[in-house]
Design an enzyme around this catalytic site. Structure first.
Site, PDB file in Angstrom:
ATOM      1  N   GLU A  68       1.185 -42.834  50.433  1.00  0.00           N
ATOM      2  CA  GLU A  68       0.075 -43.584  50.992  1.00  0.00           C
ATOM      3  C   GLU A  68       0.313 -44.790  51.935  1.00  0.00           C
ATOM      4  OE1 GLU A  68      -3.352 -42.639  48.802  1.00  0.00           O
ATOM      5  OE2 GLU A  68      -2.656 -43.792  47.047  1.00  0.00           O
ATOM      6  N   ASP A 105      -7.639 -51.732  50.141  1.00  0.00           N
ATOM      7  CA  ASP A 105      -6.859 -51.324  51.301  1.00  0.00           C
ATOM      8  C   ASP A 105      -7.326 -51.995  52.344  1.00  0.00           C
ATOM      9  OD1 ASP A 105      -6.293 -49.287  49.508  1.00  0.00           O
ATOM     10  OD2 ASP A 105      -6.516 -47.782  50.848  1.00  0.00           O
TER      11      ASP A 105
HETATM   12  C1  FRU Z   1      -4.990 -46.041  48.743  1.00  0.00           C
HETATM   13  C2  FRU Z   1      -5.990 -44.973  49.102  1.00  0.00           C
HETATM   14  C3  FRU Z   1      -5.918 -44.552  50.493  1.00  0.00           C
HETATM   15  C4  FRU Z   1      -7.345 -44.139  50.858  1.00  0.00           C
HETATM   16  C5  FRU Z   1      -8.097 -45.008  50.106  1.00  0.00           C
HETATM   17  C6  FRU Z   1      -9.234 -44.462  49.588  1.00  0.00           C
HETATM   18  O1  FRU Z   1      -5.444 -47.138  48.059  1.00  0.00           O
HETATM   19  O2  FRU Z   1      -5.790 -44.078  48.399  1.00  0.00           O
HETATM   20  O3  FRU Z   1      -4.911 -43.698  50.642  1.00  0.00           O
HETATM   21  O4  FRU Z   1      -7.558 -44.245  52.210  1.00  0.00           O
HETATM   22  O5  FRU Z   1      -7.236 -45.577  48.936  1.00  0.00           O
HETATM   23  O6  FRU Z   1     -10.194 -45.461  48.886  1.00  0.00           O
END
Ligand code: FRU
Length: 441
Positions: free
Chosen positions: A279, A52
Site C-alpha cells: 500500500e 492516510d
Molecule cells: C491504506 C488504504 C489505501 C487506500 C485507503 C482507503 O490505509 O488501504 O491503500 O487508498 O486506505 O481508505
C-alpha cells in the site's frame, strides 16, 4: 505463463521480488519497533476521522512551503461514522501549519466553503489515497477513483486520477486551496502487467494510491497493484492458496513531463506468493540509493508467512534497479507486540540526517489476532479504540540497507529539513521504557 524465474517459482517477469525467503526473516527487533502510542491531548480535528496523509510537494519531492505554510492532504470522514465504514465515504481534505505541529483543517479539497464542487466532479463514488504536486502555482491532486460516480451500490473498481488547476491562497486568516478543478482518469489496469478486478482471485483487489515522483530520468507515478497470476500458473510451486497473494508496486511514466499524462510500465516490485497489498508506495532518494517504502497488514500475508502491520522498505541503486529488502526482511517500522494495530499507513520523507515517518493512530487498546476482529467489538468500543488522527512521527536512521528506529516526535509533528530535530529522540515526552514504549507527560 511459464516459470522461467530461476527456481523462485514465480511468473515470468524480470520484476524484482519480495520473496517468501525474505519474508520468512520477519521478526520484531529493537531497531524496528515503534514506541507505544497514547491518545493525543486533542486530535487534529474532533469532528473528523483522519487516516492516510500526504504532503503537498514540489516537483523535486521537497515539501512545498507557501508563504510560510506546509500543507497536508488526508483521507477523512465525519467522526460520527463507525470507523470501519470510513473507506466507503472517504473525502480528501487539506490542513496547513506554520510550525509543523499545530494544524488547521481547511476543508474538502475539491469543494468550496459552501460545500459546492468547484469545476468538474471528481471521479469515483469516493476518493482514496494519492499524492499532491505543487508546480508553477498549480495544484495537481492525484487520487484513487474508487467505484464509479453515481453508482447505486458501492463497487471496488479502482483507477488512478488527477484533479488539476487548483490554486493556493494565503491571507491573515490562513491558507486555502481553491478550484476550479479539471479531473482526468490517468490509467486503469491493463490486465497484463496489472491485474484487473475481473482477473482477481484473491482478497482485497488493488489498483490505487498514485504517488508522483520525478528524478533526472523522468516523471513517474508509482502505485499499488496486483500482478496477474492465471489459474494453473506454476507460481508459488503451483500452490493455489499462495497464488492469491500477488501484490505489486506499479509504475507509470510521463512521456513529456506533463504531470497529467502517464503510460504504464513494468512493475518495480512484486510480492507474488508473499503479500496481497503493497500500500501507498513511495520513494525517497538518498546518496544515490532509491528507497521504496510500502505499508502492509498482517492479514494480507500469504499462508505460512507471519508478518505485521508495518512499514516495509526496499533499496536499489536506480529507480528500476533490483530492489532488495531493507534489514534483510523488508521490515522497517512496526507496532509493538502488545499494540499490534496502533498505527498504519506510513509515509516517509527525508529530513537530512534522519528520515521522518508519518502515520495515523489506528486501533489501540486492541490486541486480538487480526484487525478483522475489530468488527466483533460492540460499536461503542470500535469508536473508543480508534485514533483517527496523526500518530507520533517516527524518527529513523538509515545506513545503506539498514534502518533503525531512533525515537518519536509528537502526534502529527512534521518538521522540515531546515527545522532542527529536538536533541532528545523522544521530543521531551519521556524516556523509552523497555521494548520501546514511552510515557506521555
Ligand atoms: C491504506 C488504504 C489505501 C487506500 C485507503 C482507503 O490505509 O488501504 O491503500 O487508498 O486506505 O481508505
Amino acid at each position: 505463463m511459464t516459470d522461467d524465474s530461476g527456481g523462485r517459482g514465480r511468473i515470468s517477469r524480470n520484476t524484482p521480488a519480495w520473496t517468501r525467503e525474505h519474508a520468512a526473516r520477519l521478526a520484531r527487533t529493537d531497531d524496528t519497533v515503534a514506541p507505544i502510542i497514547y491518545p493525543p491531548e486533542s486530535p487534529i480535528d474532533p469532528e473528523l476521522h483522519l487516516w492516510d496523509t500526504w504532503l503537498l510537494r514540489d516537483r523535486d519531492g521537497s515539501v512545498a512551503e507557501i508563504d510560510g505554510y506546509r500543507v497536508i492532504l488526508a483521507l477523512t470522514s465525519t467522526s460520527a461514522l463507525l470507523p470501519g465504514k470510513r473507506h466507503d465515504v472517504a473525502t480528501i481534505r487539506y490542513s496547513y501549519s506554520a510550525d509543523g505541529k499545530n494544524w488547521h483543517t481547511g476543508g474538502p479539497v475539491f469543494k468550496n466553503d459552501a460545500g459546492e464542487i468547484e469545476g468538474d466532479r471528481p471521479f469515483g463514488s469516493r476518493q482514496w489515497a494519492g499524492s499532491a504536486l505543487y508546480d508553477d502555482g498549480t495544484v495537481y491532486a492525484y487520487y484513487t477513483a474508487s467505484g464509479q460516480r453515481d453508482e447505486a451500490e458501492l463497487s471496488y473498481t479502482q483507477r488512478l486520477a488527477v484533479g488539476h488547476g487548483g490554486t493556493v491562497h494565503t491571507d491573515s486568516e490562513g491558507l486555502s486551496i481553491e478550484g476550479p478543478w479539471t479531473h482526468e482518469i490517468i490509467t486503469g489496469p491493463d490486465g497484463d502487467r496489472y491485474e484487473t478486478e475481473a482477473q482477481s482471485r484473491g482478497m482485497i483487489y488493488t489498483f490505487r494510491d498514485p504517488w508522483f515522483f520525478e528524478d533526472e530520468t523522468g516523471t513517474y507515478l508509482v502505485f499499488e497493484a496486483n500482478t496477474p497470476v492465471p489459474e494453473g500458473s506454476a507460481a508459488c510451486g503451483g500452490d493455489q492458496a499462495q497464488q492469491e497473494f500477488n501484490g505489486s508496486v506499479g509504475i507509470a511514466e510521463s512521456p513529456t513531463g506533463d504531470p497529467t499524462d502517464f503510460g504504464l510500465r513494468e512493475p518495480l516490485l512484486d510480492a507474488v506468493c508473499v503479500n496481497q497489498e503493497l500500500e501507498r508506495p513511495h520513494i525517497v532518494v538518498r546518496d544515490g540509493t532509491y528507497y521504496l517504502f510500502i505499508s502492509s497488514h498482517m492479514h494480507t500475508f500469504a499462508p505460512g508467512i507471519e508478518g505485521y502491520d508495518a512499514l516495509y522498505g526496499f533499496a536499489a541503486d536506480s529507480l528500476f534497479g533490483e530492489y532488495e529488502p531493507l534489514n534483510d526482511s523488508g521490515l522497517v517500522v512496526t507496532n509493538p507486540a502488545n499494540a499490534p494495530f496502533q498505527a498504519y499507513s506510513w509515509l516517509v520523507y527525508d529530513h537530512g540526517d534522519e528520515l521522518l515517518v508519518n502515520s495515523f493512530f489506528n486501533y489501540y487498546d486492541f490486541d486480538r489476532p487480526s484487525l478483522d476482529d475489530v468488527a466483533l467489538l460492540p460499536e461503542p468500543e470500535q469508536r473508543r479504540r480508534f485514533g483517527g488522527t496523526p500518530a507520533p512521527t517516527v524518527r529513523i536512521g538509515v545506513d545503506g540497507r539498514r534502518t533503525r528506529v531512533l525515537g518519536v516526535l509528537d502526534h502529527g509533528h512534521l518538521l522540515l529539513p531546515h527545522e532542527p530535530l529536538p536533541s532528545s529522540p523522544f521530543d521531551g515526552r519521556g524516556d523509552r521504557d523497555g521494548r520501546g514504549s514511552y510515557h506521555s507527560t
